[in-house]
Design an enzyme around this catalytic site. Structure first.
Site, PDB file in Angstrom:
ATOM      1  N   ASN A  76      42.568  40.261  30.105  1.00 14.97           N
ATOM      2  CA  ASN A  76      41.150  40.336  29.750  1.00 14.97           C
ATOM      3  C   ASN A  76      40.664  41.707  30.206  1.00 14.97           C
ATOM      4  O   ASN A  76      40.756  42.023  31.391  1.00 14.97           O
ATOM      5  CB  ASN A  76      40.331  39.265  30.468  1.00 14.97           C
ATOM      6  CG  ASN A  76      40.792  37.863  30.126  1.00 14.97           C
ATOM      7  OD1 ASN A  76      41.291  37.622  29.034  1.00 14.97           O
ATOM      8  ND2 ASN A  76      40.627  36.946  31.049  1.00 14.97           N
ATOM      9  N   HIS A  93      40.032  46.577  38.484  1.00  9.01           N
ATOM     10  CA  HIS A  93      41.375  47.124  38.670  1.00  9.01           C
ATOM     11  C   HIS A  93      42.272  46.660  37.519  1.00  9.01           C
ATOM     12  O   HIS A  93      42.260  45.484  37.163  1.00  9.01           O
ATOM     13  CB  HIS A  93      41.938  46.647  40.013  1.00  9.01           C
ATOM     14  CG  HIS A  93      43.154  47.385  40.453  1.00  9.01           C
ATOM     15  ND1 HIS A  93      43.164  48.228  41.550  1.00  9.01           N
ATOM     16  CD2 HIS A  93      44.419  47.421  39.952  1.00  9.01           C
ATOM     17  CE1 HIS A  93      44.375  48.738  41.697  1.00  9.01           C
ATOM     18  NE2 HIS A  93      45.147  48.252  40.741  1.00  9.01           N
ATOM     19  N   HIS A 104      44.702  44.932  35.505  1.00  7.67           N
ATOM     20  CA  HIS A 104      45.555  43.785  35.791  1.00  7.67           C
ATOM     21  C   HIS A 104      45.495  42.787  34.645  1.00  7.67           C
ATOM     22  O   HIS A 104      44.604  42.832  33.797  1.00  7.67           O
ATOM     23  CB  HIS A 104      45.123  43.097  37.094  1.00  7.67           C
ATOM     24  CG  HIS A 104      43.845  42.325  36.972  1.00  7.67           C
ATOM     25  ND1 HIS A 104      42.602  42.935  36.873  1.00  7.67           N
ATOM     26  CD2 HIS A 104      43.600  40.988  36.908  1.00  7.67           C
ATOM     27  CE1 HIS A 104      41.658  42.024  36.774  1.00  7.67           C
ATOM     28  NE2 HIS A 104      42.229  40.822  36.788  1.00  7.67           N
ATOM     29  N   GLN A 137      46.989  38.465  33.685  1.00  5.62           N
ATOM     30  CA  GLN A 137      47.319  37.186  34.291  1.00  5.62           C
ATOM     31  C   GLN A 137      48.437  36.508  33.521  1.00  5.62           C
ATOM     32  O   GLN A 137      48.734  36.872  32.375  1.00  5.62           O
ATOM     33  CB  GLN A 137      46.088  36.274  34.324  1.00  5.62           C
ATOM     34  CG  GLN A 137      44.928  36.834  35.140  1.00  5.62           C
ATOM     35  CD  GLN A 137      43.764  35.868  35.196  1.00  5.62           C
ATOM     36  OE1 GLN A 137      43.863  34.777  35.751  1.00  5.62           O
ATOM     37  NE2 GLN A 137      42.643  36.261  34.610  1.00  5.62           N
TER      38      GLN A 137
END
Length: 363
Positions: A173, A184, A186, A188
């Site tokens: 996302n 930051h 990233h 999932q």
């Protein structure tokens, strides 16, 4: 690829990945010493939709858009503010989500009269793309993105070997427009004890097509896009990026290996390299087209991890921009949410031409 496993003070596992050997003496930190209570987490069956709904009220307490100096995904610089990542020489970090929707440590579900319940069983991991908080996925060096594909494949394989896991879905996302709570860079990984509704429907369509034609639906889809050459954004020897002819969202893009690969861990090295080039091309085009970092959902579709062969399945990445009309993006309203019929105000070919007109270079 080098990989090392560490245990955090609260018991969660941290994996570090690198293109270089990793120091075995690294100490894994954690923002807190005790694990978050999962009490109350469970699933309830939705009888009209025929699908599970997950409830995880402890996620209301997760970190929300903290100041830069309190970034929990940055390598820890002070013992007074412990973060999720250690100092050290590594490229990518993966750890168990502190506030998981699904967990292997799921508690028994409540008993509710007339309602079928189930434990919130599964796996939720955070994939930190880089230690640099100012970086984005698209601006990472090509070999770093190749490593990320190796990481995603490794996690797919390792998580998918668990008996209770049936489907592994990595995703990113990006942007507050899609609900990001940490800036930051990233993503999932969610792993489910069943095949969720959207991939289940796609896989059923692919299975029917394979049984009828003896070839994968996505393989034929990709072949048609290559013949038409109208919506292609990147074509290399082993990968393709294109606006699909049936795009539901403005600027929707699919990125896929040309060979029918069911899951990421089944890709060859040369396919990962070309897929990384396709991915980087798309992301650079997005950001060059926009006056600010382009928000999106990046979803990875692959075969179930049920131990069976899935010749019908073809791994691909789907980019779905967020739901806002003010930026020429899609806003989900009555027909989409209520009926499930998407209505687009623009043609896929128009958006493909916009993206094709954006020149990018990362040599």
């Amino acid at each position: 690829m080098y990989k090392s496993r560490f245990t955090k003070p609260d018991g969660r596992v941290l994996y570090l990945y690198s293109r270089r050997p990793i120091d075995a003496n690294i100490v894994a930190p954690s923002p807190q010493l005790n694990p978050v209570s999962l009490e109350g987490s469970h699933m309830r069956w939705h009888p009209l939709r025929g699908e599970w709904v997950a409830y995880a009220r402890h996620r209301q307490n997760r970190t929300f858009l903290p100041p830069k100096e309190f970034n929990p995904l940055a390598p820890m610089s002070s013992p007074e503010f412990p973060t999720e990542l250690p100092q050290g020489d590594y490229d990518v970090a993966v750890f168990e989500n502190m506030f998981p929707t699904l967990s292997e440590k799921a508690v028994p579900p409540p008993t509710i009269s007339g309602v079928e319940t189930f434990p919130a069983l599964g796996v939720c991991e955070v994939v930190v793309f880089t230690k640099d908080p100012t970086m984005t996925l698209g601006r990472l060096p090509l070999d770093h993105i190749v490593l990320l594909f190796e990481v995603w494949g490794d996690r797919t394989r390792e998580i998918g070997q668990k008996d209770q896991i049936q489907y592994v879905m990595p995703f990113e996302n990006r942007g507050v427009e899609v609900g990001v709570t940490l800036h930051h860079p990233h993503g999932q990984i969610y792993a489910y004890p069943f095949v969720p509704p959207v991939p289940a429907r796609e896989l059923a369509q692919q299975q029917l097509y394979f049984e009828k034609h003896g070839v994968g639906l996505m393989a034929d889809f990709i072949a048609r896009e290559m013949r038409d050459r109208i919506r292609i954004l990147y074509e290399g020897p082993h990968a393709l990026a294109f606006v699909p002819v049936c795009a539901r969202y403005p600027y929707e893009v699919w990125v896929a290996p040309k060979r029918p690969v069911p899951t990421m861990d089944r890709m060859e090295d040369h396919e990962r390299v070309d897929l990384a080039r396709a991915l980087k091309t798309v992301l650079l085009k997005y950001d060059a087209l926009w006056s600010r970092p382009f928000p999106y959902l990046m979803l990875m579709h692959q075969a179930p991890t049920d131990g069976r062969d899935h010749p019908e399945a073809h791994f691909y990445l789907e980019f779905s921009p967020p739901y806002r009309s003010s930026d020429r993006l899609k806003f989900l309203a009555g027909t989409e949410l209520g009926a499930g019929l998407f209505a687009s105000d623009s043609l896929p070919e128009e958006k493909a031409r916009e993206l094709q007109g954006v020149e990018v270079s990362f040599e």
